[in-house]
Design a protein around this motif. Structure first.
Motif, PDB file in Angstrom:
ATOM      1  N   ALA A 103     -11.180   2.118 -13.316  1.00 32.72           N
ATOM      2  CA  ALA A 103     -10.145   1.422 -12.545  1.00 32.72           C
ATOM      3  C   ALA A 103      -9.537   2.356 -11.505  1.00 32.72           C
ATOM      4  CB  ALA A 103      -9.066   0.882 -13.477  1.00 32.72           C
ATOM      5  N   GLU A 104      -9.333   3.610 -11.877  1.00 33.32           N
ATOM      6  CA  GLU A 104      -8.796   4.583 -10.921  1.00 33.32           C
ATOM      7  C   GLU A 104      -9.770   4.822  -9.773  1.00 33.32           C
ATOM      8  OE1 GLU A 104      -8.049   7.941 -13.407  1.00 33.32           O
ATOM      9  OE2 GLU A 104      -6.324   7.003 -14.392  1.00 33.32           O
ATOM     10  N   LEU A 105     -11.065   4.841 -10.083  1.00 34.32           N
ATOM     11  CA  LEU A 105     -12.071   5.026  -9.047  1.00 34.32           C
ATOM     12  C   LEU A 105     -12.131   3.805  -8.128  1.00 34.32           C
ATOM     13  CD1 LEU A 105     -14.263   6.735  -7.790  1.00 34.32           C
ATOM     14  CD2 LEU A 105     -15.829   5.990  -9.606  1.00 34.32           C
ATOM     15  N   LEU A 106     -12.017   2.615  -8.693  1.00 32.08           N
ATOM     16  CA  LEU A 106     -11.960   1.402  -7.883  1.00 32.08           C
ATOM     17  C   LEU A 106     -10.745   1.421  -6.961  1.00 32.08           C
ATOM     18  CD1 LEU A 106     -12.926  -1.112 -10.673  1.00 32.08           C
ATOM     19  CD2 LEU A 106     -14.171  -0.891  -8.515  1.00 32.08           C
ATOM     20  N   ASP A 107      -9.607   1.843  -7.501  1.00 33.87           N
ATOM     21  CA  ASP A 107      -8.395   1.957  -6.692  1.00 33.87           C
ATOM     22  C   ASP A 107      -8.620   2.923  -5.531  1.00 33.87           C
ATOM     23  OD1 ASP A 107      -5.552   1.717  -6.031  1.00 33.87           O
ATOM     24  OD2 ASP A 107      -5.338   3.697  -6.938  1.00 33.87           O
ATOM     25  N   ARG A 108      -9.314   4.023  -5.800  1.00 31.64           N
ATOM     26  CA  ARG A 108      -9.608   4.997  -4.751  1.00 31.64           C
ATOM     27  C   ARG A 108     -10.491   4.379  -3.670  1.00 31.64           C
ATOM     28  NH1 ARG A 108     -12.142   9.315  -7.591  1.00 31.64           N
ATOM     29  NH2 ARG A 108     -10.063   9.448  -8.528  1.00 31.64           N
ATOM     30  N   ARG A 109     -11.498   3.609  -4.069  1.00 35.25           N
ATOM     31  CA  ARG A 109     -12.364   2.962  -3.090  1.00 35.25           C
ATOM     32  C   ARG A 109     -11.570   1.957  -2.243  1.00 35.25           C
ATOM     33  NH1 ARG A 109     -15.034   6.673  -3.917  1.00 35.25           N
ATOM     34  NH2 ARG A 109     -17.068   6.812  -4.972  1.00 35.25           N
ATOM     35  N   LEU A 110     -10.653   1.243  -2.868  1.00 32.45           N
ATOM     36  CA  LEU A 110      -9.832   0.291  -2.127  1.00 32.45           C
ATOM     37  C   LEU A 110      -8.933   1.011  -1.128  1.00 32.45           C
ATOM     38  CD1 LEU A 110      -8.939  -2.082  -5.089  1.00 32.45           C
ATOM     39  CD2 LEU A 110     -10.255  -2.736  -3.067  1.00 32.45           C
ATOM     40  N   ARG A 111      -8.353   2.131  -1.535  1.00 30.59           N
ATOM     41  CA  ARG A 111      -7.505   2.902  -0.619  1.00 30.59           C
ATOM     42  C   ARG A 111      -8.329   3.488   0.518  1.00 30.59           C
ATOM     43  NH1 ARG A 111      -5.940   7.140  -3.049  1.00 30.59           N
ATOM     44  NH2 ARG A 111      -6.465   6.791  -5.236  1.00 30.59           N
ATOM     45  N   GLU A 112      -9.534   3.967   0.201  1.00 32.62           N
ATOM     46  CA  GLU A 112     -10.424   4.500   1.237  1.00 32.62           C
ATOM     47  C   GLU A 112     -10.778   3.437   2.276  1.00 32.62           C
ATOM     48  OE1 GLU A 112     -12.744   7.737  -1.667  1.00 32.62           O
ATOM     49  OE2 GLU A 112     -13.669   5.826  -1.147  1.00 32.62           O
ATOM     50  N   ALA A 113     -10.855   2.188   1.831  1.00 30.35           N
ATOM     51  CA  ALA A 113     -11.216   1.081   2.724  1.00 30.35           C
ATOM     52  C   ALA A 113     -10.012   0.527   3.481  1.00 30.35           C
ATOM     53  CB  ALA A 113     -11.878  -0.032   1.919  1.00 30.35           C
ATOM     54  N   GLY A 114      -8.825   1.044   3.208  1.00 28.32           N
ATOM     55  CA  GLY A 114      -7.628   0.589   3.913  1.00 28.32           C
ATOM     56  C   GLY A 114      -7.067  -0.717   3.416  1.00 28.32           C
ATOM     57  N   VAL A 115      -7.311  -1.045   2.158  1.00 27.03           N
ATOM     58  CA  VAL A 115      -6.807  -2.295   1.584  1.00 27.03           C
ATOM     59  C   VAL A 115      -5.296  -2.197   1.392  1.00 27.03           C
ATOM     60  CG1 VAL A 115      -6.918  -3.809  -0.436  1.00 27.03           C
ATOM     61  CG2 VAL A 115      -9.005  -2.790   0.494  1.00 27.03           C
ATOM     62  N   THR A 116      -4.578  -3.233   1.811  1.00 25.28           N
ATOM     63  CA  THR A 116      -3.119  -3.265   1.704  1.00 25.28           C
ATOM     64  C   THR A 116      -2.696  -4.132   0.526  1.00 25.28           C
ATOM     65  OG1 THR A 116      -2.758  -5.223   3.081  1.00 25.28           O
ATOM     66  CG2 THR A 116      -3.049  -3.103   4.222  1.00 25.28           C
ATOM     67  N   ASP A 117      -1.410  -4.072   0.197  1.00 23.10           N
ATOM     68  CA  ASP A 117      -0.887  -4.860  -0.921  1.00 23.10           C
ATOM     69  C   ASP A 117      -0.981  -6.356  -0.664  1.00 23.10           C
ATOM     70  OD1 ASP A 117      -0.281  -2.513  -2.185  1.00 23.10           O
ATOM     71  OD2 ASP A 117       1.853  -2.548  -1.701  1.00 23.10           O
ATOM     72  N   ASN A 118      -1.107  -6.749   0.593  1.00 19.67           N
ATOM     73  CA  ASN A 118      -1.142  -8.161   0.944  1.00 19.67           C
ATOM     74  C   ASN A 118      -2.545  -8.762   0.844  1.00 19.67           C
ATOM     75  OD1 ASN A 118       0.580 -10.295   1.729  1.00 19.67           O
ATOM     76  ND2 ASN A 118      -0.287 -10.278   3.788  1.00 19.67           N
ATOM     77  N   ASP A 119      -3.546  -7.930   0.624  1.00 17.64           N
ATOM     78  CA  ASP A 119      -4.920  -8.422   0.513  1.00 17.64           C
ATOM     79  C   ASP A 119      -5.207  -8.894  -0.903  1.00 17.64           C
ATOM     80  OD1 ASP A 119      -5.453  -7.688   3.174  1.00 17.64           O
ATOM     81  OD2 ASP A 119      -6.024  -5.649   2.571  1.00 17.64           O
ATOM     82  N   ALA A 120      -6.031  -9.930  -1.016  1.00 13.35           N
ATOM     83  CA  ALA A 120      -6.520 -10.379  -2.327  1.00 13.35           C
ATOM     84  C   ALA A 120      -7.820  -9.640  -2.637  1.00 13.35           C
ATOM     85  CB  ALA A 120      -6.753 -11.877  -2.329  1.00 13.35           C
ATOM     86  N   VAL A 121      -7.995  -9.262  -3.888  1.00 10.97           N
ATOM     87  CA  VAL A 121      -9.126  -8.421  -4.287  1.00 10.97           C
ATOM     88  C   VAL A 121      -9.974  -9.133  -5.329  1.00 10.97           C
ATOM     89  CG1 VAL A 121      -9.796  -6.250  -5.373  1.00 10.97           C
ATOM     90  CG2 VAL A 121      -7.876  -6.291  -3.769  1.00 10.97           C
ATOM     91  N   ALA A 146      -2.772  -2.876 -13.152  1.00  8.29           N
ATOM     92  CA  ALA A 146      -1.699  -1.941 -13.505  1.00  8.29           C
ATOM     93  C   ALA A 146      -1.513  -0.870 -12.433  1.00  8.29           C
ATOM     94  CB  ALA A 146      -2.005  -1.294 -14.851  1.00  8.29           C
ATOM     95  N   LEU A 147      -2.520  -0.693 -11.587  1.00 13.32           N
ATOM     96  CA  LEU A 147      -2.463   0.327 -10.540  1.00 13.32           C
ATOM     97  C   LEU A 147      -2.080  -0.245  -9.181  1.00 13.32           C
ATOM     98  CD1 LEU A 147      -5.776   2.254 -11.383  1.00 13.32           C
ATOM     99  CD2 LEU A 147      -3.439   2.910 -12.009  1.00 13.32           C
ATOM    100  N   ARG A 148      -2.267  -1.562  -9.018  1.00  9.13           N
ATOM    101  CA  ARG A 148      -2.063  -2.180  -7.709  1.00  9.13           C
ATOM    102  C   ARG A 148      -1.310  -3.493  -7.857  1.00  9.13           C
ATOM    103  NH1 ARG A 148      -5.315   0.139  -3.793  1.00  9.13           N
ATOM    104  NH2 ARG A 148      -4.690  -1.574  -2.445  1.00  9.13           N
ATOM    105  N   SER A 149      -0.639  -3.903  -6.790  1.00  9.62           N
ATOM    106  CA  SER A 149       0.122  -5.158  -6.823  1.00  9.62           C
ATOM    107  C   SER A 149      -0.667  -6.333  -6.252  1.00  9.62           C
ATOM    108  CB  SER A 149       1.420  -4.993  -6.023  1.00  9.62           C
ATOM    109  OG  SER A 149       1.147  -4.683  -4.662  1.00  9.62           O
ATOM    110  N   ASN A 150      -1.905  -6.110  -5.850  1.00 10.42           N
ATOM    111  CA  ASN A 150      -2.709  -7.174  -5.255  1.00 10.42           C
ATOM    112  C   ASN A 150      -2.984  -8.304  -6.240  1.00 10.42           C
ATOM    113  OD1 ASN A 150      -3.744  -4.368  -4.189  1.00 10.42           O
ATOM    114  ND2 ASN A 150      -4.072  -5.812  -2.510  1.00 10.42           N
ATOM    115  N   ARG A 151      -3.265  -9.463  -5.717  1.00 10.85           N
ATOM    116  CA  ARG A 151      -3.882 -10.535  -6.490  1.00 10.85           C
ATOM    117  C   ARG A 151      -5.309 -10.073  -6.767  1.00 10.85           C
ATOM    118  NH1 ARG A 151      -5.416 -14.582  -9.456  1.00 10.85           N
ATOM    119  NH2 ARG A 151      -5.675 -16.668  -8.584  1.00 10.85           N
ATOM    120  N   ILE A 152      -5.705  -9.975  -8.026  1.00 14.16           N
ATOM    121  CA  ILE A 152      -7.012  -9.448  -8.403  1.00 14.16           C
ATOM    122  C   ILE A 152      -7.693 -10.435  -9.346  1.00 14.16           C
ATOM    123  CG2 ILE A 152      -8.259  -7.591  -9.585  1.00 14.16           C
ATOM    124  CD1 ILE A 152      -5.951  -5.715  -8.746  1.00 14.16           C
TER     125      ILE A 152
END
Length: 245
Positions: A103-121, A146-152
């Motif tokens: 999950a931490e690695l997925l979060d890192r990939r999302l941050r690397e891609a510039g995903v914002t809190d307003n995006d759905a994942v 638990a790591l992000r506030s996005n709709r997942i």
């Protein structure tokens, strides 16, 4: 007493890049544990086939098959279990997932891609007909929440529902103000992009399909990352310790 051989067992792919990534992962595992005999094997597409790799172990040697797979499923429960049973003394370790480090690695990939809190994942896994695999993916989705506030939401490339395109359509409907199956009460309009988080080890057939699912963005697969080599050794050590206890 010599340490058991590690057979690092991946699914297999016809993608040259994907195969190279897995090969580099196995090299990384060996580099982290000098002296450990690390061998590659596959349950599909590539050689050496796992059954042949187990049959070809040196006389008197034991081995631990470490699934380089992200969930429990057919390949773990049937293919790997059958190969392990064919050679007395050979053990099977747990697959890499679910695990908070993924999950931490997925979060890192999302941050690397510039995903914002307003995006759905969409957490996009390969998929399996085995219910345990879907449970594993849902567990990682919960860890990512638990790591992000996005709709997942979790979705699958094959054999389970919703499919990734179905999840994209559902989130598009939510963004347009529709009900959306499984939409939490009070979710409101998303207003952001629909992003696919690739919950796949490496490039290959399933990752290629994600680009065709209609999302605004697809993240890179989990590899390359040194975390996965470390996790494989943790699984190996747990199997060895469990056998010794």
């Amino acid at each position: 007493m010599s340490r058991p051989i590690m057979i690092a067992c991946a699914h297999g792919t016809s993608s040259e890049l994907g195969a190279a990534e897995v090969n580099t992962l196995c090299t990384g595992i060996a580099a982290l544990r000098p002296g450990l005999d690390v061998r590659e094997a596959y349950v599909d597409v590539q050689d050496p086939d796992l059954t042949a790799a187990v049959a070809g172990l040196p006389a008197g040697e034991t081995a631990v098959v470490v699934p380089l797979l992200l969930s429990m499923g057919y390949h773990v429960k049937v293919d790997i279990a059958r190969a392990v049973k064919s050679r007395p003394g050979t053990l099977a370790a747990a697959p890499l997932g679910p695990d908070p480090r993924l999950a931490e690695l997925l979060d890192r990939r999302l941050r690397e891609a510039g995903v914002t809190d307003n995006d759905a994942v969409i957490l996009a896994a390969a998929g399996s007909s085995d219910a345990a695999a879907a449970d594993n993916v849902e567990e990682v989705a919960a860890q990512l929440r638990a790591l992000r506030s996005n709709r997942i939401v979790a979705a699958y490339g094959a054999s389970a529902r919703p499919s990734v395109p179905e999840a994209v359509a559902m989130l598009r409907e939510e963004a347009a103000g529709g009900a959306g199956e499984g939409r939490p009460a009070g979710a409101g309009d998303l207003g952001g992009r629909v992003v696919i988080a690739s919950y796949l080890l490496a490039p290959g057939f399933f990752h290629d399909q994600l680009a065709k699912a209609g999302a605004d963005l697809v993240t890179a697969p989990l590899l390359p990352s040194p975390v996965l080599a470390e996790m494989a050794l943790v699984r190996y050590d747990a199997a060895v310790a469990g056998n010794a206890s």
